[in-house]
Design a protein around this motif. Structure first.
Motif, PDB file in Angstrom:
ATOM      1  N   LYS A  46      54.111  33.393  71.558  1.00 42.74           N
ATOM      2  CA  LYS A  46      53.166  33.347  72.901  1.00 42.74           C
ATOM      3  C   LYS A  46      51.806  33.781  72.620  1.00 42.74           C
ATOM      4  CE  LYS A  46      56.234  35.616  75.309  1.00 42.74           C
ATOM      5  NZ  LYS A  46      56.857  36.368  76.747  1.00 42.74           N
ATOM      6  N   SER A  47      51.528  34.791  71.688  1.00 47.43           N
ATOM      7  CA  SER A  47      50.256  35.008  71.576  1.00 47.43           C
ATOM      8  C   SER A  47      49.356  34.013  70.999  1.00 47.43           C
ATOM      9  CB  SER A  47      50.121  36.347  70.587  1.00 47.43           C
ATOM     10  OG  SER A  47      50.519  36.059  69.036  1.00 47.43           O
ATOM     11  N   LEU A  48      50.170  33.116  69.976  1.00 53.90           N
ATOM     12  CA  LEU A  48      49.384  32.057  69.422  1.00 53.90           C
ATOM     13  C   LEU A  48      49.154  31.031  70.534  1.00 53.90           C
ATOM     14  CD1 LEU A  48      51.282  31.309  66.182  1.00 53.90           C
ATOM     15  CD2 LEU A  48      49.039  32.589  66.349  1.00 53.90           C
ATOM     16  N   CYS A  49      50.026  30.585  71.342  1.00 52.44           N
ATOM     17  CA  CYS A  49      49.676  29.883  72.476  1.00 52.44           C
ATOM     18  C   CYS A  49      48.715  30.144  73.355  1.00 52.44           C
ATOM     19  CB  CYS A  49      51.075  29.581  73.614  1.00 52.44           C
ATOM     20  SG  CYS A  49      52.359  28.851  72.488  1.00 52.44           S
ATOM     21  N   CYS A  50      48.473  31.397  73.667  1.00 50.92           N
ATOM     22  CA  CYS A  50      47.446  32.008  74.354  1.00 50.92           C
ATOM     23  C   CYS A  50      46.069  31.814  73.867  1.00 50.92           C
ATOM     24  CB  CYS A  50      47.574  33.736  74.720  1.00 50.92           C
ATOM     25  SG  CYS A  50      48.988  33.944  76.227  1.00 50.92           S
ATOM     26  N   GLU A  51      45.876  32.044  72.694  1.00 56.20           N
ATOM     27  CA  GLU A  51      44.819  32.125  71.775  1.00 56.20           C
ATOM     28  C   GLU A  51      44.528  30.420  71.832  1.00 56.20           C
ATOM     29  OE1 GLU A  51      45.060  33.378  67.674  1.00 56.20           O
ATOM     30  OE2 GLU A  51      46.119  35.239  68.234  1.00 56.20           O
ATOM     31  N   LEU A  56      51.157  30.004  80.003  1.00 53.92           N
ATOM     32  CA  LEU A  56      52.462  29.896  79.711  1.00 53.92           C
ATOM     33  C   LEU A  56      53.571  30.405  80.844  1.00 53.92           C
ATOM     34  CD1 LEU A  56      51.926  32.657  76.724  1.00 53.92           C
ATOM     35  CD2 LEU A  56      53.319  30.486  76.548  1.00 53.92           C
ATOM     36  N   ARG A  57      54.622  29.829  80.808  1.00 53.06           N
ATOM     37  CA  ARG A  57      55.610  30.090  81.789  1.00 53.06           C
ATOM     38  C   ARG A  57      57.021  30.059  80.993  1.00 53.06           C
ATOM     39  NH1 ARG A  57      57.928  25.132  83.737  1.00 53.06           N
ATOM     40  NH2 ARG A  57      56.587  23.758  83.048  1.00 53.06           N
ATOM     41  N   ALA A  58      57.943  30.908  81.741  1.00 52.15           N
ATOM     42  CA  ALA A  58      59.198  30.786  81.043  1.00 52.15           C
ATOM     43  C   ALA A  58      60.373  30.551  82.351  1.00 52.15           C
ATOM     44  CB  ALA A  58      59.574  32.129  80.442  1.00 52.15           C
ATOM     45  N   ARG A 107      45.978  22.424  68.627  1.00 48.28           N
ATOM     46  CA  ARG A 107      44.673  22.972  68.335  1.00 48.28           C
ATOM     47  C   ARG A 107      43.613  21.840  67.792  1.00 48.28           C
ATOM     48  NH1 ARG A 107      47.304  28.236  66.054  1.00 48.28           N
ATOM     49  NH2 ARG A 107      47.491  26.881  64.329  1.00 48.28           N
ATOM     50  N   ALA A 108      44.425  21.051  66.921  1.00 47.72           N
ATOM     51  CA  ALA A 108      43.450  20.069  66.212  1.00 47.72           C
ATOM     52  C   ALA A 108      42.867  19.102  67.448  1.00 47.72           C
ATOM     53  CB  ALA A 108      44.469  19.327  65.211  1.00 47.72           C
ATOM     54  N   LEU A 109      43.995  18.808  68.370  1.00 45.67           N
ATOM     55  CA  LEU A 109      43.500  17.729  69.370  1.00 45.67           C
ATOM     56  C   LEU A 109      42.288  18.525  70.352  1.00 45.67           C
ATOM     57  CD1 LEU A 109      46.871  16.412  70.682  1.00 45.67           C
ATOM     58  CD2 LEU A 109      44.986  15.163  69.538  1.00 45.67           C
ATOM     59  N   LYS A 110      42.377  19.716  70.563  1.00 51.13           N
ATOM     60  CA  LYS A 110      41.215  20.526  71.269  1.00 51.13           C
ATOM     61  C   LYS A 110      40.094  20.334  70.392  1.00 51.13           C
ATOM     62  CE  LYS A 110      43.678  23.047  74.602  1.00 51.13           C
ATOM     63  NZ  LYS A 110      43.575  24.514  75.395  1.00 51.13           N
ATOM     64  N   LYS A 111      40.383  20.771  69.046  1.00 55.29           N
ATOM     65  CA  LYS A 111      39.020  20.609  68.197  1.00 55.29           C
ATOM     66  C   LYS A 111      38.422  19.548  68.266  1.00 55.29           C
ATOM     67  CE  LYS A 111      40.421  23.098  64.719  1.00 55.29           C
ATOM     68  NZ  LYS A 111      40.857  23.057  63.523  1.00 55.29           N
ATOM     69  N   SER A 112      39.205  18.352  68.446  1.00 55.66           N
ATOM     70  CA  SER A 112      38.360  17.096  68.345  1.00 55.66           C
ATOM     71  C   SER A 112      37.671  16.626  69.550  1.00 55.66           C
ATOM     72  CB  SER A 112      39.571  16.083  67.846  1.00 55.66           C
ATOM     73  OG  SER A 112      40.290  15.697  68.895  1.00 55.66           O
ATOM     74  N   SER A 113      37.899  17.759  70.363  1.00 49.25           N
ATOM     75  CA  SER A 113      37.333  17.211  71.944  1.00 49.25           C
ATOM     76  C   SER A 113      38.177  16.204  72.790  1.00 49.25           C
ATOM     77  CB  SER A 113      35.829  16.797  71.863  1.00 49.25           C
ATOM     78  OG  SER A 113      35.169  17.703  71.191  1.00 49.25           O
ATOM     79  N   TYR A 114      39.422  16.036  72.289  1.00 48.98           N
ATOM     80  CA  TYR A 114      40.188  15.185  72.798  1.00 48.98           C
ATOM     81  C   TYR A 114      40.399  15.764  74.183  1.00 48.98           C
ATOM     82  CZ  TYR A 114      44.430  12.605  74.372  1.00 48.98           C
ATOM     83  OH  TYR A 114      45.346  11.848  74.993  1.00 48.98           O
TER      84      TYR A 114
END
Ligand code: ZN
Length: 413
Positions: A46-51, A56-58, A107-114
């Motif tokens: 969860k901490s990695l998802c937040c970063e 998050l939800r459960a 993360r890779a998709l976000k970094k690529s500005s997708y």
């Protein structure tokens, strides 16, 4: 879309870090559902998802959803995910590659500005492994509606503690009836996973695209005989539950070999006798038997034959038998057009690939009931899994993450 940069070193570090969260001595990984290690593992993920900026939800059974909203909120979501629970004495890649690998893909998709038009959700499924309750994929079964909340509420572990007690203790409250997914909530589901078999490595192929998942089933047999002193009870009068169980285990082997299909497999993976003392005749035996095939009819015929053989053995030995079919699931047929999308992605990326059958079952088996689904397999050394020496190299994981990321882009753009 800009080219994707997969930070494989970072992902490898995270896989290693999660492997240290275990009930056993590293490198052995044991994370049984809702154990302290499972709960700490969930916190780590969860901490990695937040970063990574995911929301998050459960749900009530502890399935965790990490969401990246799309630009068009009216479109159905595309999901990916896997599990982080691990059977006793397991390794660090089963399930984990599909969870941490999906975070890296995002993360890779976000970094690529997708910018996805559809939302992307990572699902960390509850209890893919059957260790605690004798039945696997509890989270995805409830999500798909294959398992009813009423039946789930009857689950007890070997100490008699219920699923409700375990989940609430772990902080997952609310009604299990609310877990089931609304219809059409996902447009697609893709799970990245290690193959757990030797084919990709042997054929030097980077990616397996799953077309079909074998039909798994589990029988639980409780045998009750009569115990007694190992010296005092003479052989003709015995009603030894342990020996009846031993005969049943051999009947399982004989039956699955007898089908003549190389795809039929049967395993008596749990065999416990009581009282379990050297000078005492076993009065009770518990067997859990796993039978699979890619063809439902062959699997079901084998199941019926095993049940008949067990009844005959127990009758002859004057041992009472109670048999429960814990699950008898159909095979999953993966979505043809999604399989084609993944194959096209592999071709675009110049990654070697082949279509294959999954002989292990996965949460995808149940997600396939609610939306078009498939799996992306990567090789693992010697096909070894569910052992501490389970291994996939960074070079083997990287193409899997890249193909997943590109597939998510293709299906959400
Ligand atoms: Zn797995």
């Amino acid at each position: 879309m800009n080219p994707l940069t997969i930070d494989i070193q970072r992902l490898q570090r995270e896989i290693n870090e999660l492997a240290l969260i275990t009930e056993a001595e590293p490198p052995v990984v044991t994370r049984v559902l809702f154990s302290e290690a499972d709960i700490r593992g969930r916190e780590f993920v969860k901490s990695l998802c937040c970063e990574a900026g995911l929301a998050l939800r459960a749900d009530a059974v502890g399935n965790i959803f990490a969401r990246w909203d799309g630009t068009n909120g009216s479109l159905a979501t595309v999901a990916t995910g896997s599990h982080i629970d691990a059977i006793p004495n397991a390794g660090k890649f089963d399930g984990v590659v599909g969870v941490l690998g999906a975070i890296e893909a995002i993360r890779a998709l976000k970094k690529s500005s997708y910018q996805p038009r559809r939302a992307i959700e990572l699902i960390i499924f509850t209890a893919e492994e059957p260790t605690r309750f004798g039945i696997g994929c509890i989270g995805s079964r409830l999500l798909s509606g294959v398992l009813s909340p009423e039946r789930a509420a009857t689950f007890r572990d070997r100490d008699g503690k219920s699923l409700d007690e375990w989940r609430q203790g772990a902080g997952y409250t609310g009604s299990l009836a609310a877990v089931r997914l609304p219809k059409d909530c996902y447009a697609a589901f893709v799970e990245l996973h290690i193959e757990q078999g030797p084919i990709l490595e042997q054929e030097n192929t980077a990616i397996g695209i799953v077309e079909k998942i074998a039909a798994p089933s589990t029988l639980r047999m409780q045998l009750t005989g009569v115990g007694g002193h190992a010296g005092a009870v003479l052989m003709p009068g015995r009603r030894d539950a342990g020996l009846a169980g031993a005969e049943i285990a051999l009947a399982v082997e004989r039956t699955v070999i007898g089908t003549g299909s190389p795809d039929t497999v049967g395993t008596t993976g749990v065999f416990r006798i009581e009282p379990g003392a050297v000078n005492s005749v076993p009065s009770r035996a518990l067997l859990e038997i796993d039978v699979r095939d890619t063809k439902l009819a062959t699997r079901d015929a084998a199941l019926a034959q095993i049940e008949t053989a067990a009844a005959e053995i127990c009758k002859r030995r004057h041992v009472t038998l109670q048999t429960d079919r814990l699950n008898a699931d159909p095979p999953a047929i993966c979505d043809g057009s999604l399989v084609k999308t993944v194959a096209d992605v592999c071709r675009q990326l110049g990654v070697s690939h082949k279509k294959m059958i999954s002989r292990a079952y996965h949460d995808t088996l149940f997600m396939a009931q609610v939306c078009p689904s498939t799996m992306i397999f990567i090789p693992c050394r010697d096909g070894v899994s569910h052992r501490p020496d389970e291994f996939s190299s960074s070079e083997q994981i990287e193409p899997g993450v890249r193909v997943l990321a590109q597939t998510l882009a293709q299906t959400t753009g």
